[in-house]
Scaffold this active site. Structure first.
Site, short mmCIF file in Angstrom:
data_model
loop_
_atom_site.label_atom_id
_atom_site.label_comp_id
_atom_site.label_asym_id
_atom_site.label_seq_id
_atom_site.Cartn_x
_atom_site.Cartn_y
_atom_site.Cartn_z
N ARG A 262 -1.35 28.71 72.15
CA ARG A 262 -0.30 29.33 72.97
C ARG A 262 -0.22 30.82 72.69
NH1 ARG A 262 4.51 24.75 72.64
NH2 ARG A 262 3.15 23.04 73.27
N ARG A 277 5.48 29.49 64.16
CA ARG A 277 5.08 29.85 65.52
C ARG A 277 3.72 30.53 65.49
NH1 ARG A 277 8.53 29.98 69.86
NH2 ARG A 277 10.24 29.76 68.40
N GLU A 349 12.97 22.50 65.29
CA GLU A 349 12.25 21.59 66.20
C GLU A 349 10.88 21.21 65.63
OE1 GLU A 349 11.64 23.22 70.10
OE2 GLU A 349 10.05 21.78 70.54
N SER A 352 9.25 17.27 70.66
CA SER A 352 10.00 17.35 71.90
C SER A 352 9.50 16.22 72.78
CB SER A 352 9.74 18.72 72.56
OG SER A 352 10.62 18.93 73.62
N ARG A 391 4.11 22.04 61.67
CA ARG A 391 5.51 22.07 61.26
C ARG A 391 5.83 20.93 60.31
NH1 ARG A 391 8.95 24.31 66.57
NH2 ARG A 391 7.82 26.28 66.67
#
Length: 426
Positions: A262, A277, A349, A352, A391
């Site tokens: 990403r 991130r 988070e 999801s 994560r």
RNA sequence: GGAGAGAUGGCCGAGUGGUCGAAGGCGCACCCCUGCUAAGGGUGUAGGGACCAAAAGUUCCUCGAGGGUUCGAAUCCCUCUCUCUCCGCCA
């Protein structure tokens, strides 16, 4: 994509629903365009019918041995008319298509109101954050002292937002992915798939990343055009693109472990420290293709499957229902799983889980044959991280750290770590 | 990377300018016949769109994709994609 019929017949209801997201549906624009489309299409169909019957008449006349020269002029005129109206229709249709591809999914009625993440609703909580008798460090510090996390090396290789993992930490990362795959295939009925990491524009359009979010993707300069996947949801969900699935084959449950890429344009300055991130990270992704009537229950089940990972790792987490303003473009309803990070002193988070209902299926032309109607109808698609591997690594390092700088290996991961019980410098 | 061959409906497979959305076969569904786990006969069997409240009906599009030629294209021309075979290279 939204159901075009619904958009046409009940635009106000659609607008009210989308307004909950903060999305303003331009009904007047749609009506104008739709009227033009309808007029063009009727005219185009009429002209083509006229041309077809005329051509047949020409053929019949020739078969009878008649002189067809006098019929030609009319044929030419018809052909010109068809070409003109076709071109007009193509322009309108394209404009309409592009507009519709930019509309987000309708929200499920159960989605809480709210503009941003502050309005998300905690659904449940599992586990208690551990009480430390020392000041817990964050994963960056822990990783550095284990000589297992190296951001400087990565920046020399690739720039910011990359990481190099080494030794036990690299192995723990691999162990996490292996454990998750085994859990989902053995306990939750998923079929493991291995998929391409480079996909076409059409594939990304199918799951909704394109055309709207191109700036978040890494495009590869190649002919034909290819993009690095931002999530395995893209290739895995698209497995049913352009397919009509037999009802007895549903539900399809797939799990894939892939890297995700990403560009996170616009995220500058956010989570610049550590693994949280990154431009590249690994994820174990769950995808389900289900009958429409089953998707609500499937979302609960899928969320449970992701939770099972955190429960097995004995990580404290909570489940959050995303509010209208925070929910993703293609999702009708989303639960986020947030894991406790002692280094940050907050929940972050880690998964999801979304029910996209027929939104992606319509874009992908993914259908099943509904026995009740005998007709092909869009399936419902769901996806969820089960869970983000990077994560999860952060969570394990931070939650299992010890005062001496070592890290306990969670029980369920030890078989994947050659039996070792703690991470030290390797 | 080089050479060649292909791409048609769920599958196989015919079809080189006209009434072809497409023969035939297989498969599948239903029916008939048959006293028997066989054989035979019949019918049906793609997807998408438009008009319509809907059904019925009418109609348009789709023979890998996109362009072109033509009154008319599965069929002729161009470009692209994919598959297969052989050679080279490679993990």
């Amino acid at each position: 994509m939204l159901d075009p019929k619904l958009l046409r017949t009940e635009p106000e209801a659609v607008a009210r629903n989308l307004a909950r997201r903060g999305f303003a549906l331009d009904i007047a624009f749609f009506r104008t365009l739709e009227e033009r489309r309808k007029a063009c299409q009727i005219e185009a169909d009429r002209l083509r019918a006229a041309r077809n019957s005329h051509s047949k008449a020409v053929g019949a006349a020739r078969a009878r041995g008649e002189d067809i020269a006098p019929l030609m002029a009319h044929g030419e005129a018809l052909a010109a008319d068809v070409a003109r109206v076709d071109a007009e229709l193509a322009v309108v249709q394209d404009e309409l298509d592009q507009w519709q591809l930019g509309l987000p999914n309708l929200l499920d009625a159960g989605v809480p109101d709210g503009r941003d993440e502050s309005a998300n609703v905690e659904v449940r909580r599992s586990g208690e954050p551990r009480q430390f008798d020392f000041e817990p460090r964050d994963h960056v510090a822990i990783g550095a002292s284990l000589d297992g996390l190296d951001f400087d090396a990565a920046s020399r290789l690739s720039g910011a937002r990359f990481a190099v993992l080494r030794g036990h930490v690299a192995r723990l990362h691999r162990a996490l992915a292996q454990f998750m795959l085994d859990l989902h295939t053995r306990e939750h009925g998923y079929t493991e798939v291995y998929v391409p990491y480079l996909v076409s524009r059409a594939t990304l359009t199918g799951t909704g990343q394109l055309p709207k979010f191109e700036q978040d993707l890494f495009a590869v300069p190649h002919d034909p055009e290819l993009f690095l996947i931002p999530t395995a949801e893209v290739p895995v969900t698209n497995l049913v693109r352009d397919r009509i699935v037999a009802p007895e084959q549903l539900p399809l449950r797939y799990v894939a472990h892939t890297p995700c890429f990403r560009s996170e344009a616009g995220a500058h300055g956010k989570d610049t420290r550590g693994l949280i991130r990154q431009h590249q990270f690994d994820k174990v992704e769950l995808v389900q293709i289900v009958r429409p009537a089953d998707s609500g229950a499937a979302l609960e089940a899928l969320t449970g499957h992701a939770e099972a990972v955190l429960a097995a790792l004995q990580l404290p987490y909570r489940v959050v229902a995303l509010c209208a303003g925070d929910i993703g473009f293609g999702s009708a309803k989303t639960y986020d799983l947030e894991v406790w990070l002692p280094g940050q002193g907050r929940y972050r988070e880690i998964s999801s889980c979304s029910n996209c209902e027929a939104f992606q299926a319509r874009r992908m032309q993914a259908r099943w044959r509904n026995p009740a109607t005998g007709k092909p109808e869009p399936v419902h698609t769901l996806n969820g991280s089960g869970v983000a591997v990077g994560r999860a690594l952060v969570a394990v390092l931070e939650n299992y750290q010890r005062a001496d700088g070592s890290v306990t290996v969670p029980e369920v991961l030890r078989p994947y770590m050659g039996g070792i019980g703690q991470l030290g410098r390797s």
